[in-house]
Design a protein around this motif. Sequence first.
Motif, short mmCIF file in Angstrom:
data_model
loop_
_atom_site.label_atom_id
_atom_site.label_comp_id
_atom_site.label_asym_id
_atom_site.label_seq_id
_atom_site.Cartn_x
_atom_site.Cartn_y
_atom_site.Cartn_z
N MET A 73 44.72 34.14 41.15
CA MET A 73 45.52 35.35 41.40
C MET A 73 45.75 36.00 42.72
N SER A 74 46.84 36.38 43.07
CA SER A 74 46.88 36.99 44.37
C SER A 74 48.03 37.77 44.34
N LEU A 75 48.17 38.79 45.32
CA LEU A 75 49.55 39.54 45.32
C LEU A 75 50.86 38.77 45.31
N LEU A 76 50.65 37.66 46.37
CA LEU A 76 52.10 36.68 46.36
C LEU A 76 52.33 35.97 45.34
N GLY A 77 51.08 35.67 44.64
CA GLY A 77 51.32 34.78 43.23
C GLY A 77 51.84 35.73 42.19
N LEU A 78 51.75 37.06 42.19
CA LEU A 78 52.16 38.13 41.27
C LEU A 78 53.69 38.26 41.52
N VAL A 79 54.08 38.38 42.73
CA VAL A 79 55.51 38.51 42.88
C VAL A 79 56.08 37.29 42.38
N ARG A 80 55.65 36.12 42.93
CA ARG A 80 56.12 34.85 42.30
C ARG A 80 56.26 34.60 40.86
N HIS A 81 55.03 35.22 40.03
CA HIS A 81 55.05 35.18 38.58
C HIS A 81 56.03 35.98 38.09
N LEU A 82 56.40 37.31 38.68
CA LEU A 82 57.36 38.20 38.02
C LEU A 82 58.52 37.68 38.17
N ALA A 83 59.02 36.95 39.32
CA ALA A 83 60.09 36.38 39.23
C ALA A 83 60.24 35.06 38.29
N ASP A 88 62.79 33.59 32.66
CA ASP A 88 62.34 33.10 31.34
C ASP A 88 62.63 34.08 30.55
N TRP A 89 62.53 35.47 30.52
CA TRP A 89 63.31 36.45 29.52
C TRP A 89 64.71 36.30 29.23
N ARG A 90 65.45 35.76 30.54
CA ARG A 90 66.91 35.52 30.22
C ARG A 90 67.09 34.60 29.19
N GLU A 130 66.18 37.41 40.54
CA GLU A 130 65.93 37.33 39.03
C GLU A 130 65.90 38.53 38.51
N GLN A 131 65.36 39.66 39.02
CA GLN A 131 65.62 40.93 38.53
C GLN A 131 66.88 41.32 38.35
N ALA A 132 67.79 41.16 39.36
CA ALA A 132 69.23 41.46 39.20
C ALA A 132 69.81 40.83 38.29
N ALA A 133 69.48 39.59 37.99
CA ALA A 133 70.27 38.69 36.92
C ALA A 133 69.73 39.11 35.48
N THR A 134 68.53 39.51 35.38
CA THR A 134 68.21 39.89 34.17
C THR A 134 68.57 41.29 33.75
N ASP A 135 68.68 42.04 34.77
CA ASP A 135 69.08 43.40 34.24
C ASP A 135 70.76 43.31 34.18
N ALA A 136 71.38 42.60 34.76
CA ALA A 136 72.89 42.26 34.66
C ALA A 136 73.00 41.68 33.03
N ALA A 137 72.09 40.90 32.70
CA ALA A 137 72.43 40.18 31.24
C ALA A 137 72.01 41.31 30.42
N LEU A 138 71.00 42.09 30.54
CA LEU A 138 70.86 43.21 29.50
C LEU A 138 71.76 44.17 29.49
N ALA A 139 72.55 44.53 30.67
CA ALA A 139 73.18 45.67 30.81
C ALA A 139 74.56 45.39 29.78
N GLN A 140 74.93 44.03 29.41
CA GLN A 140 75.77 44.05 28.39
C GLN A 140 75.60 44.11 27.14
N HIS A 141 74.17 44.83 26.68
CA HIS A 141 73.67 44.98 25.71
C HIS A 141 73.15 46.07 25.32
N PRO A 142 73.76 47.20 25.49
CA PRO A 142 73.32 48.69 25.71
C PRO A 142 72.60 49.27 24.37
N ASP A 143 72.82 48.43 23.24
CA ASP A 143 72.06 48.94 21.72
C ASP A 143 70.87 48.15 22.01
N LEU A 144 69.85 49.03 21.95
CA LEU A 144 68.59 48.71 22.06
C LEU A 144 68.06 47.97 20.78
N GLY A 145 68.85 48.05 19.56
CA GLY A 145 68.50 47.39 18.54
C GLY A 145 69.20 46.05 18.41
#
Length: 186
Positions: A73-83, A88-90, A130-145
Amino acid sequence: MTDQLARWSQATRYIDMWVDPDDDPRNNEGPSPDGELATLQEALTNYRLTLRMKCEGLNPEQLARRSVPPSTMSLLGLVRHLARVERDWRNWISDGDPLPKLYGGREADFDGAVAEQSVVDAAYDDLEREQAATDAALAQHPDLGERLGRDGIAVRELLVHRLDEYARHCGHADLLRECIDGRVGQ
């Protein structure tokens, strides 16, 4: 002479803070967001900012510095991991073919976090994209359920999972940063 780092904070008003409240981009003066979706999105934005703040002012060697053996683990590794996990969430919410892995096999996000400016720049570019792409994908689905993807994951569950992931890794970032230069703060 000692190898012990001196603990310090940039804050002058509250020594347990990362920066003074007036300088904190996460502070929101005024009313809290209206509704569950806006509240979740604001919390995610704040965790994303926290991660960036913990990495600010460090050079590639410091960002790539590993915590303690045998951890990778490193800070740079965390940035890459979260990307990587943003991508993966998409895949969780898609019915189509999975997107290719961002950095390759297991642990490649941490193993490939080497002290080179080009790797640092690419990691931040990857994270923003990757954050922008996941945000955009989820923005198409505002119903949390609403349930999405092959496994029928609820939008709410994915948003909470994202918060959990960022929160956990911001905690890691706190400790990693303190080991690098002694800077502390929530």
